[in-house]
Enzyme design. Structure first.
Site, PDB file in Angstrom:
ATOM      1  N   VAL A   1     -11.434   7.008   6.100  1.00 47.66           N
ATOM      2  CA  VAL A   1     -10.676   8.206   6.488  1.00 47.66           C
ATOM      3  C   VAL A   1     -11.635   9.296   6.980  1.00 47.66           C
ATOM      4  O   VAL A   1     -11.301  10.092   7.847  1.00 47.66           O
ATOM      5  CB  VAL A   1      -9.820   8.726   5.301  1.00 47.66           C
ATOM      6  CG1 VAL A   1      -9.091  10.008   5.686  1.00 47.66           C
ATOM      7  CG2 VAL A   1      -8.796   7.668   4.875  1.00 47.66           C
TER       8      VAL A   1
ATOM      9  N   TYR B   1       0.843  -1.200   0.000  1.00 49.39           N
ATOM     10  CA  TYR B   1       0.000   0.000   0.000  1.00 49.39           C
ATOM     11  C   TYR B   1       0.882   1.254   0.000  1.00 49.39           C
ATOM     12  O   TYR B   1       1.626   1.505   0.956  1.00 49.39           O
ATOM     13  CB  TYR B   1      -0.959   0.010   1.205  1.00 49.39           C
ATOM     14  CG  TYR B   1      -1.853  -1.225   1.284  1.00 49.39           C
ATOM     15  CD1 TYR B   1      -2.104  -2.007   0.149  1.00 49.39           C
ATOM     16  CD2 TYR B   1      -2.435  -1.614   2.473  1.00 49.39           C
ATOM     17  CE1 TYR B   1      -2.912  -3.132   0.217  1.00 49.39           C
ATOM     18  CE2 TYR B   1      -3.247  -2.744   2.550  1.00 49.39           C
ATOM     19  CZ  TYR B   1      -3.466  -3.493   1.408  1.00 49.39           C
ATOM     20  OH  TYR B   1      -4.264  -4.614   1.485  1.00 49.39           O
TER      21      TYR B   1
ATOM     22  N   LYS C   1     -11.940   0.222   5.326  1.00 45.63           N
ATOM     23  CA  LYS C   1     -11.010   1.363   5.354  1.00 45.63           C
ATOM     24  C   LYS C   1     -11.844   2.646   5.387  1.00 45.63           C
ATOM     25  O   LYS C   1     -12.791   2.795   4.597  1.00 45.63           O
ATOM     26  CB  LYS C   1     -10.110   1.313   4.128  1.00 45.63           C
ATOM     27  CG  LYS C   1      -9.266   2.563   3.918  1.00 45.63           C
ATOM     28  CD  LYS C   1      -9.908   3.440   2.877  1.00 45.63           C
ATOM     29  CE  LYS C   1      -9.170   4.731   2.647  1.00 45.63           C
ATOM     30  NZ  LYS C   1      -9.944   5.613   1.770  1.00 45.63           N
TER      31      LYS C   1
ATOM     32  N   ILE D   1     -12.470  -5.644   7.716  1.00 48.21           N
ATOM     33  CA  ILE D   1     -11.478  -4.572   7.836  1.00 48.21           C
ATOM     34  C   ILE D   1     -11.804  -3.399   6.906  1.00 48.21           C
ATOM     35  O   ILE D   1     -11.063  -3.127   5.951  1.00 48.21           O
ATOM     36  CB  ILE D   1     -10.045  -5.112   7.588  1.00 48.21           C
ATOM     37  CG1 ILE D   1     -10.013  -6.061   6.355  1.00 48.21           C
ATOM     38  CG2 ILE D   1      -9.509  -5.812   8.814  1.00 48.21           C
ATOM     39  CD1 ILE D   1      -8.585  -6.401   5.899  1.00 48.21           C
TER      40      ILE D   1
ATOM     41  N   LEU E   1     -17.125  -3.325   2.371  1.00 47.26           N
ATOM     42  CA  LEU E   1     -18.112  -2.339   1.900  1.00 47.26           C
ATOM     43  C   LEU E   1     -18.129  -2.292   0.375  1.00 47.26           C
ATOM     44  O   LEU E   1     -18.680  -1.346  -0.212  1.00 47.26           O
ATOM     45  CB  LEU E   1     -17.771  -0.948   2.460  1.00 47.26           C
ATOM     46  CG  LEU E   1     -17.688  -0.870   3.987  1.00 47.26           C
ATOM     47  CD1 LEU E   1     -17.187   0.493   4.439  1.00 47.26           C
ATOM     48  CD2 LEU E   1     -19.046  -1.169   4.615  1.00 47.26           C
TER      49      LEU E   1
ATOM     50  N   ASN F   1     -18.565   2.913  11.528  1.00 52.56           N
ATOM     51  CA  ASN F   1     -18.013   1.547  11.453  1.00 52.56           C
ATOM     52  C   ASN F   1     -17.840   0.964  12.854  1.00 52.56           C
ATOM     53  O   ASN F   1     -18.112  -0.221  13.077  1.00 52.56           O
ATOM     54  CB  ASN F   1     -16.687   1.538  10.681  1.00 52.56           C
ATOM     55  CG  ASN F   1     -16.888   1.904   9.219  1.00 52.56           C
ATOM     56  OD1 ASN F   1     -18.030   1.981   8.747  1.00 52.56           O
ATOM     57  ND2 ASN F   1     -15.811   2.137   8.497  1.00 52.56           N
TER      58      ASN F   1
HETATM   59  N1  LIG Z   1      -5.471  -8.899   1.022  1.00 47.39           N
HETATM   60  C1  LIG Z   1      -5.837  -8.251  -0.068  1.00 47.39           C
HETATM   61  O1  LIG Z   1      -5.528  -8.648  -1.197  1.00 47.39           O
HETATM   62  C2  LIG Z   1      -6.668  -7.013   0.081  1.00 47.39           C
HETATM   63  C3  LIG Z   1      -7.318  -6.459  -1.046  1.00 47.39           C
HETATM   64  C4  LIG Z   1      -8.097  -5.317  -0.858  1.00 47.39           C
HETATM   65  C5  LIG Z   1      -8.207  -4.743   0.393  1.00 47.39           C
HETATM   66  N2  LIG Z   1      -7.539  -5.263   1.471  1.00 47.39           N
HETATM   67  C6  LIG Z   1      -7.648  -4.652   2.819  1.00 47.39           C
HETATM   68  O2  LIG Z   1      -9.023  -4.485   3.116  1.00 47.39           O
HETATM   69  C7  LIG Z   1      -9.291  -3.127   3.420  1.00 47.39           C
HETATM   70  C8  LIG Z   1     -10.705  -2.755   3.011  1.00 47.39           C
HETATM   71  O3  LIG Z   1     -10.883  -2.830   1.613  1.00 47.39           O
HETATM   72  P1  LIG Z   1     -10.991  -1.505   0.699  1.00 47.39           P
HETATM   73  O4  LIG Z   1     -10.306  -0.371   1.385  1.00 47.39           O
HETATM   74  O5  LIG Z   1     -10.534  -1.875  -0.653  1.00 47.39           O
HETATM   75  O6  LIG Z   1     -12.552  -1.265   0.583  1.00 47.39           O
HETATM   76  P2  LIG Z   1     -13.763  -1.037   1.630  1.00 47.39           P
HETATM   77  O7  LIG Z   1     -13.285  -1.021   3.017  1.00 47.39           O
HETATM   78  O8  LIG Z   1     -14.823  -2.004   1.236  1.00 47.39           O
HETATM   79  O9  LIG Z   1     -14.266   0.416   1.203  1.00 47.39           O
HETATM   80  C9  LIG Z   1     -13.541   1.578   1.472  1.00 47.39           C
HETATM   81  C10 LIG Z   1     -14.389   2.770   1.034  1.00 47.39           C
HETATM   82  O10 LIG Z   1     -15.560   2.806   1.853  1.00 47.39           O
HETATM   83  C11 LIG Z   1     -15.736   4.118   2.386  1.00 47.39           C
HETATM   84  N3  LIG Z   1     -16.371   3.949   3.714  1.00 47.39           N
HETATM   85  C12 LIG Z   1     -15.783   3.509   4.846  1.00 47.39           C
HETATM   86  N4  LIG Z   1     -16.678   3.444   5.851  1.00 47.39           N
HETATM   87  C13 LIG Z   1     -17.863   3.873   5.337  1.00 47.39           C
HETATM   88  C14 LIG Z   1     -19.151   4.078   5.881  1.00 47.39           C
HETATM   89  N5  LIG Z   1     -19.428   3.782   7.173  1.00 47.39           N
HETATM   90  N6  LIG Z   1     -20.129   4.543   5.068  1.00 47.39           N
HETATM   91  C15 LIG Z   1     -19.869   4.818   3.766  1.00 47.39           C
HETATM   92  N7  LIG Z   1     -18.667   4.674   3.188  1.00 47.39           N
HETATM   93  C16 LIG Z   1     -17.671   4.195   3.973  1.00 47.39           C
HETATM   94  C17 LIG Z   1     -14.364   4.704   2.456  1.00 47.39           C
HETATM   95  O11 LIG Z   1     -14.416   6.123   2.391  1.00 47.39           O
HETATM   96  P3  LIG Z   1     -13.501   7.095   3.297  1.00 47.39           P
HETATM   97  O12 LIG Z   1     -12.096   6.575   3.227  1.00 47.39           O
HETATM   98  O13 LIG Z   1     -13.699   8.441   2.694  1.00 47.39           O
HETATM   99  O14 LIG Z   1     -14.017   7.066   4.699  1.00 47.39           O
HETATM  100  C18 LIG Z   1     -13.719   4.122   1.202  1.00 47.39           C
HETATM  101  O15 LIG Z   1     -14.080   4.886   0.069  1.00 47.39           O
HETATM  102  C19 LIG Z   1      -8.182  -2.383   2.658  1.00 47.39           C
HETATM  103  O16 LIG Z   1      -8.064  -1.050   3.069  1.00 47.39           O
HETATM  104  C20 LIG Z   1      -7.009  -3.275   2.928  1.00 47.39           C
HETATM  105  O17 LIG Z   1      -6.497  -3.033   4.232  1.00 47.39           O
HETATM  106  C21 LIG Z   1      -6.805  -6.409   1.324  1.00 47.39           C
END
Ligand SMILES: NC(=O)c1ccc[n+]([C@@H]2O[C@H](COP(=O)([O-])OP(=O)(O)OC[C@H]3O[C@@H](n4cnc5c(N)ncnc54)[C@H](OP(=O)(O)O)[C@@H]3O)[C@@H](O)[C@H]2O)c1
Length: 273
Positions: A233, A52, A231, A229, A189, A241
């Site tokens: 900001v 990242y 994400k 998990i 999400l 969350n």
């Molecule tokens: N192992 C792997 O291959 C892999 C792959 C992908 C992801 N990951 C991990 O999983 C984590 C989560 O996945 P992701 O970041 O891709 O996607 P996610 O958590 O599904 O979605 C993140 C998005 O959701 C928004 N959000 C967060 N809380 C919210 C709420 N309560 N209401 C509305 N919108 C909300 C965030 O906006 P704001 O930031 O503006 O709050 C951001 O735009 C990653 O950050 C990473 O640590 C791992």
């Protein structure tokens, strides 16, 4: 907040992701503040990776946990191209430095690459003996990969899981649950796309005085042994969350989600982002 047993620790069923953090210096202060707000609200599991922002996210995490390392369960991941005998310890050393800690609680192979699994596992075990990591695990492994790994020391498998991506429910999730292997659900999400606009999630959310995102988190973590998990900001997102940790869906809610997003009825290739 519900808790899950992961790698010998009790961790919150909802933690914090960090993908896309550390990419823009102008956003760093907000990202550090968001993670700290999350820790204060009980989102004490933080997931990051050397990938990242090429270490930038680990630096954000390092800043966020400075002076509060003992409150946090820290997960990071090694690139597959670094998952060799020599590459793993060198990558881990760099991650430790960026994170400002002497030990990572859970260190994962980000996805399978060119190095034999035994070589990576041996390197993980050496780091464990040296106290640089507490436990190790994998990410983006399907059932066949886990069978091939066949190692009781593997502490988790981190995979894509949300109402629009239910493939793991056919085989991987039950297989893992049967063996007591916790699952970390990424993109819970669906990266804040169409899912959060879906009328079924909105209706359920309204019934509970919650938001569609909170419904998605409660749904992902409805099964024992699953940690989500998300994400976030935006401070309001972090607050929501953390509050989702007490939201519990009833059978009517679950049936409505099943109708809108049917569970898999046959094997699906493991989805990844
Ligand atoms: N192992 C792997 O291959 C892999 C792959 C992908 C992801 N990951 C991990 O999983 C984590 C989560 O996945 P992701 O970041 O891709 O996607 P996610 O958590 O599904 O979605 C993140 C998005 O959701 C928004 N959000 C967060 N809380 C919210 C709420 N309560 N209401 C509305 N919108 C909300 C965030 O906006 P704001 O930031 O503006 O709050 C951001 O735009 C990653 O950050 C990473 O640590 C791992």
């Amino acid at each position: 907040m519900r808790y899950v047993k992961l790698a010998g620790s009790s961790v919150p069923a909802i933690g914090q992701g960090t993908w896309y953090m550390g990419e823009n210096p102008h956003r760093k202060a907000a990202e550090v503040a968001a993670l700290q707000q999350g820790i204060e609200l009980g989102l004490t599991l933080i997931d990051t990776a050397e990938m990242y922002a090429e270490g930038g996210a680990e630096e954000v995490v390092g800043q966020a946990i400075a002076g509060r390392r003992d409150q946090v369960f820290l997960v990071s991941k090694v690139y597959p191209h670094n998952a060799s005998q020599r590459g793993v310890p060198a990558a881990c050393e760099r991650s430790l430095k960026r994170l400002g800690t002497d030990c990572i609680d859970l260190y994962l192979l980000h996805w399978r690459g060119q190095y034999p699994l035994e070589e990576t596992v041996e390197a993980f075990e050496r780091l464990r003996e040296q106290g640089k990591i507490r436990r190790w695990g994998v990410s983006n492994f399907d059932v066949d990969d886990l069978r091939e790994l066949d190692d009781a020391n593997c502490a988790t498998n981190q995979v894509l899981y949300n109402p629009t991506q239910r493939g793991i429910e056919f085989d991987l999730l039950p297989w893992s649950q049967k063996r007591g292997l916790p699952t970390m659900a990424y993109c819970p999400l669906a990266q804040a796309g169409q899912l959060l606009q879906h009328s079924v999630l909105s209706e359920i959310a309204e019934r509970h005085g919650a938001t569609p995102a909170q419904v998605s988190l409660a749904w992902v973590t409805r099964n024992d042994g699953v940690v989500a998990i998300p994400k976030a900001v935006t401070p309001e997102h972090v607050r929501l969350n953390a509050a989702a940790g007490v939201l519990s869906l009833n059978s009517e809610d679950l049936r409505a989600i099943d109708r809108a997003f049917p569970a898999p009825t046959r094997k699906q290739p493991l989805a990844m982002v």
